[in-house]
Design a protein around this motif. Structure first.
Motif, PDB file in Angstrom:
ATOM      1  N   LYS A 169      41.675  47.395  51.538  1.00 40.99           N
ATOM      2  CA  LYS A 169      43.091  46.991  51.562  1.00 40.99           C
ATOM      3  C   LYS A 169      43.314  45.739  50.724  1.00 40.99           C
ATOM      4  O   LYS A 169      44.310  45.646  49.989  1.00 40.99           O
ATOM      5  N   LYS A 170      42.395  44.790  50.816  1.00 48.32           N
ATOM      6  CA  LYS A 170      42.512  43.572  50.005  1.00 48.32           C
ATOM      7  C   LYS A 170      42.320  43.884  48.521  1.00 48.32           C
ATOM      8  O   LYS A 170      43.007  43.333  47.659  1.00 48.32           O
ATOM      9  N   ILE A 171      41.383  44.763  48.213  1.00 52.68           N
ATOM     10  CA  ILE A 171      41.098  45.135  46.821  1.00 52.68           C
ATOM     11  C   ILE A 171      42.322  45.789  46.176  1.00 52.68           C
ATOM     12  O   ILE A 171      42.716  45.442  45.062  1.00 52.68           O
ATOM     13  N   ILE A 172      42.907  46.754  46.879  1.00 57.36           N
ATOM     14  CA  ILE A 172      44.063  47.474  46.350  1.00 57.36           C
ATOM     15  C   ILE A 172      45.236  46.525  46.116  1.00 57.36           C
ATOM     16  O   ILE A 172      45.968  46.632  45.123  1.00 57.36           O
ATOM     17  N   VAL A 190      34.789  38.376  43.909  1.00 59.98           N
ATOM     18  CA  VAL A 190      35.464  37.092  44.115  1.00 59.98           C
ATOM     19  C   VAL A 190      36.504  37.212  45.217  1.00 59.98           C
ATOM     20  O   VAL A 190      36.586  36.358  46.115  1.00 59.98           O
ATOM     21  N   GLU A 191      37.309  38.268  45.176  1.00 54.89           N
ATOM     22  CA  GLU A 191      38.370  38.475  46.169  1.00 54.89           C
ATOM     23  C   GLU A 191      37.798  38.526  47.585  1.00 54.89           C
ATOM     24  O   GLU A 191      38.324  37.886  48.503  1.00 54.89           O
ATOM     25  N   LEU A 192      36.728  39.268  47.773  1.00 57.56           N
ATOM     26  CA  LEU A 192      36.158  39.409  49.108  1.00 57.56           C
ATOM     27  C   LEU A 192      35.418  38.143  49.536  1.00 57.56           C
ATOM     28  O   LEU A 192      35.452  37.759  50.712  1.00 57.56           O
ATOM     29  N   LEU A 197      34.782  37.652  53.667  1.00 60.67           N
ATOM     30  CA  LEU A 197      34.332  38.948  54.151  1.00 60.67           C
ATOM     31  C   LEU A 197      32.813  39.017  54.026  1.00 60.67           C
ATOM     32  O   LEU A 197      32.205  38.317  53.211  1.00 60.67           O
ATOM     33  N   LYS A 198      32.213  39.860  54.815  1.00 62.20           N
ATOM     34  CA  LYS A 198      30.758  39.915  54.934  1.00 62.20           C
ATOM     35  C   LYS A 198      30.147  40.784  53.828  1.00 62.20           C
ATOM     36  O   LYS A 198      30.331  41.998  53.810  1.00 62.20           O
TER      37      LYS A 198
END
Length: 203
Positions: A169-172, A190-192, A197-198
């Motif tokens: 969901k974050k990636i999209i 980078v985003e995760l 996030l793990k």
């Protein structure tokens, strides 16, 4: 295993591999949902899929728009299916071994991860089906990424990955705005990472 695994396979002229790969995946995960995102200039892959009567989702884009953007399109498609809990991306050329999927997915489950990367640069890792020039380019790209991004990961550019729904969901929502090519792989990391996030790697 229940039908909760979605797999995105970006392709470009992979008609010689795609049928064998789909069958290998289905032999491990019979009910997995596979999305093929095809950037080939022809529809040979679609013809073979129909000929063999394989149950996959096929998205034809008709021109080379980039591996990263292909993965984003596939993940977005899978996200519409509420049954999917685990999202996989992998290449079609068998540089990513489908036989490793059960082990990797079990590791992902066991450790409650948001991203698991199949690293080529851990101690027992292997690189298959690669030319010398591709190996050198990958080493240089990863050295540059580690130097710039300062994320404790050995392999920034490998697209053999498993994601949680939360991470997808974050990636999209936030990725793919820089470019549609391989840089998306580092952008996702980078985003995760900045969202805590793990993330882990596996050999």
């Amino acid at each position: 295993m229940k039908k909760n695994i979605g797999i995105v396979i970006p392709t470009f002229n992979e008609e010689n591999n795609i049928i064998r790969l789909i069958k290998k995946i289905k032999s491990k995960f019979k009910n997995s949902l596979i999305v093929i995102v095809d950037d080939s200039y022809h529809k040979k892959t679609l013809y073979l899929i129909k000929k063999k009567k394989l149950r996959v989702n096929y998205i034809y884009r008709g021109k080379k728009l980039g591996r990263g953007s292909a993965v984003l399109v596939g993940l977005k498609k899978l996200l519409k299916n509420k049954k999917i809990k685990i999202f996989v991306e992998m290449d079609a050329d068998f540089s990513h071994n489908p036989a490793e999927l059960p082990r990797n997915i079990n590791y992902f489950y066991k450790n409650s991860l948001d991203l698991l990367i199949g690293s080529r640069y851990l101690k027992k890792s292997k690189i298959i089906n690669w030319s010398l020039s591709r190996r050198i380019f990958s080493l240089l790209a990863n050295y540059l990424a580690r130097s710039l991004l300062k994320i404790p990961i050995s392999d920034f550019t490998n697209g053999y990955r498993i994601y949680s729904k939360k991470s997808v969901k974050k990636i999209i929502k936030n990725c793919g705005k820089i470019d549609g090519g391989f840089i998306v792989l580092s952008e996702i990391l980078v985003e995760l990472y900045i969202n805590n996030l793990k993330i882990r790697e596996i050999e």
